[in-house]
Design an enzyme around this catalytic site. Structure first.
Site, PDB file in Angstrom:
ATOM      1  CB  THR A 130      -0.904  -0.019   1.244  1.00  0.00           C
ATOM      2  OG1 THR A 130      -1.705  -1.188   1.176  1.00  0.00           O
ATOM      3  CG2 THR A 130      -1.802   1.196   1.311  1.00  0.00           C
ATOM      4  N   GLY A 169       2.742  -3.108   8.757  1.00  0.00           N
ATOM      5  CA  GLY A 169       3.051  -3.352  10.162  1.00  0.00           C
ATOM      6  C   GLY A 169       4.515  -3.720  10.320  1.00  0.00           C
ATOM      7  CD  GLU A 412      -3.264  -8.065   4.027  1.00  0.00           C
ATOM      8  OE1 GLU A 412      -3.138  -8.318   2.818  1.00  0.00           O
ATOM      9  OE2 GLU A 412      -2.321  -7.660   4.727  1.00  0.00           O
TER      10      GLU A 412
END
Lengths: 459, 189
Positions: A130, A169, A412
């Site tokens: 992303t 993350g 996701e």
């Protein structure tokens, strides 16, 4: 034990353990899950203050993971959920995406180079897809990887502010490597999105490498234990061998070898989405457990004047709030089992070169991810409100569960976009039926549409 | 008939027809947009509400089908019975929420709508005696659930009081904010 809840259990009409076995996929699996739960529960360093930062628990968590040989992805998911109770941890993406991506997309040579150091945590990786200005629409990603045949290197670059990688993350402070998804340019042509292993920080000092601008994106709604990060690449050079080349390849002369299907690049996302389906069931089952047990011991108001306050579980409105969600939790847990089994089966077929079922798996994992997370997310709130004022207290655990589960509607793959991906597959299938083809698999019901006349209903 | 056929296989079929209808309607919407001269991309964009609805119905059907298939595999009569009730509840609750779709698909009549609600109430009452056992079967340990309200022993109120007493604000009988802020304010008024 509270007498109300004791009475509820005395009236059992079925063997609870047998049902638990069905949920786990067999008695052996139940034993294994409980073993893992006991391991986490008996280890002091693992279950501590819920607000403790993720890093302090990592050493114990990882050492125990290895000591007990927990390597099956589903078992790792159990383990993580017991340690962190869906609060996330800085190694979440390393375990759930970096390692599986290596397993799925690295060549044997790349496995030799990267897998053991990653398993030993010399390499700590994340998965950077992303971008700040681009989410689920993969073709819109801007980061480039331009092959330079003279040096046999790729030049990784973030050409705009919107192309800065955002959200992964563990990217902010923890990881020293990332699998970066970038548009591949070679011999003057763009060949679409491919995956590259990019070193981010020095293995010794953990300082960012030249050309790497990296950090944490700041406080969020939840997931406080995770350092979601940003990454700006400034003409960073990586060796040709750092492109994941199990399917697509760039030869030393710069020629590009296409993968059998462009969807193979996103196999890890399909796996994660399949896991999310089951996790939606787990989270909903936790909330139903809390709300239904509480509703069995809580007495309120009166049904018949002058009589004792009944258990609130006896009110039809309370049953209407909670029992459909209970049924939904079971439905989603079974759907999660189905998705993991199907993923494993189709992955086996893909390894044998059979890609025929891959589009359906993609479509189903995207749609079910959206369908289950949307439903579970609103379900958590229904459970919270069915506990009256006490549901607002953090002692109920419901507010924490809500905060930590909410991102699954956007990570996701944002849910509406996911639904539209499924729709694209449905429309393609519908057109095939109209053209006279016979469909198989989950959409085979569309075969009947062709023979049916749609009649408007009289109003 | 104003009565619903409650066979689980029949309910799965109804969901299938609903999904097929919504897929067809979404496809028709795209075709109608194209017929009005819109390009393919605009036709798609102008039909996305219908497309999401179709996907949602497809997923709903798939989840129910998986549930039914699982129930069919359960051999133990006690477990089979309670799971069958839950699967029915899942299906009927969905029909109640999307009555319009089922009416539009022609698989439900106006006369049958009240029986959906009646059937739902019957299923809620059927689940009631097993509700606590059904959540026990999830096997969420207290340590992992970490919820005062969801304790396995049901001793909620005692635990809630204990939890409140351990709140950081209760470390001292008089909080420092009283001396720092409230007391000076009281003195000024």
């Amino acid at each position: 034990m509270n007498p109300d809840i004791l009475r509820e259990r005395q009236n059992a009409t079925f063997d609870i353990e047998k049902l638990t076995n069905i949920l786990d996929g067999g008695a052996e699996r139940t034993n294994r899950r409980r073993e893992i739960r006991e391991l986490v529960g008996s280890c002091k360093g693992l279950l501590t203050n819920i607000l403790q930062r993720g890093h302090s628990r990592l050493p114990t968590m990882i050492l125990k993971l290895r000591e007990y040989g927990i390597s099956d992805p589903v078992e790792i998911n159990w383990y993580k959920s017991y340690v962190h109770r869906f609060r996330g941890n800085p190694l979440e993406i390393h375990l759930a995406m970096f390692l599986p991506t290596l397993l799925n997309q690295a060549t044997p040579e790349q496995m030799d180079r990267f897998f053991t150091p990653s398993w030993d945590l010399e390499i700590i990786g994340t998965y950077a897809q992303t971008e700040m200005g681009h989410g689920t629409h993969l073709r819109g990603l801007e980061t480039t990887a331009t092959f330079d045949p003279a040096t046999q290197e790729f030049v990784m670059h973030s050409p705009t502010v919107t192309s800065i990688k955002w959200w992964p993350g563990g990217l902010g402070k923890t990881s020293n490597h990332a699998i970066v998804l970038a548009q591949l340019y070679t011999q003057g042509k763009c060949h679409g999105l491919n995956a590259f292993i990019v070193p981010l920080r020095s293995m010794g000092t953990h300082m960012p490498l030249p050309g790497i601008v990296i950090g944490d994106i700041g406080p969020k709604f939840g997931f406080d234990a995770v350092d979601n990060g940003y990454l700006k690449l400034e003409h960073v050079r990586i060796p040709r061998e750092n492109m994941l080349m199990k399917y697509a390849q760039v030869k030393p002369d710069g020629s590009y070898v296409k993968p059998l299907s462009s969807k193979l690049t996103y196999g890890t996302m399909v796996f994660i989405r399949s896991l999310i389906v089951g996790n939606a069931g787990i989270v909903l089952s936790q909330c139903c457990t809390i709300a239904i047990r509480y509703s069995a011991v809580r007495h309120q108001s009166e049904i018949r004047a002058g009589e004792a306050e009944p258990q609130i579980l006896d009110y039809q409105t309370q049953q209407h709030k909670l029992f459909p969600l209970l049924a939904t939790a079971y439905a989603f847990l079974f759907a999660g089992q189905y998705m993991i089994d199907t993923y494993n089966r189709i992955s086996g077929d893909i390894n044998q070169g059979d890609l025929s079922e891959m589009p359906e798996l993609h479509a189903l994992s995207a749609g079910l991810k959206a369908f289950t997370t949307w439903t579970a997310n609103t379900g958590i709130e229904v459970c919270r409100m069915s506990c009256g004022g006490h549901g607002y207290s953090r002692s109920s655990a419901l507010p924490d569960i809500y905060v930590e589960f909410t991102p699954s509607c956007t990570y996701e793959g944002e849910n509406t976009v996911m639904m539209l991906q499924t729709a694209r597959f449905l429309m393609k299938s519908y057109r095939q039926v109209q053209a006279g083809q016979q469909l198989s698999g989950a959409v085979s019901y569309l075969n009947k549409v062709h023979h049916r006349v749609m009649a408007p209903q009289a109003v | 008939s104003s009565q619903l056929d409650l066979n689980l296989n029949t309910l799965v079929d109804l969901y299938e027809i609903r999904a097929a209808m919504l897929v067809e309607l979404a496809a028709q919407s795209i075709q109608q947009e194209s017929a009005r001269g819109k390009c393919q991309e605009d036709s798609w964009n102008n039909s996305t509400i219908d497309l999401v609805r179709a996907s949602d119905a497809h997923c709903h059907y798939m989840v129910l089908k998986m549930f039914r298939d699982k129930v069919d595999q359960i051999e133990d009569p006690g477990v089979h019975s309670v799971m069958s009730t839950l699967a029915h509840l899942y299906a009927i609750h969905g029909m109640g929420n999307f009555t319009g779709d089922f009416l539009q698909a022609g698989v439900l009549t106006g006369a049958q709508v009240p029986s959906v609600s009646k059937c739902l109430k019957g299923l809620l009452a059927e689940v009631r005696p097993s509700a606590v056992l059904l959540v026990d079967a999830f096997d969420h340990h207290d340590k992992m659930l970490n919820s005062v309200l969801g304790r396995h022993d049901g001793n909620v109120y005692e635990a809630m009081f204990e939890w409140a007493r351990s709140s950081p604000l209760n470390r001292t009988e008089v909080h420092e904010s009283f001396h720092k802020h409230l007391k000076p304010l009281q003195a000024k008024l």
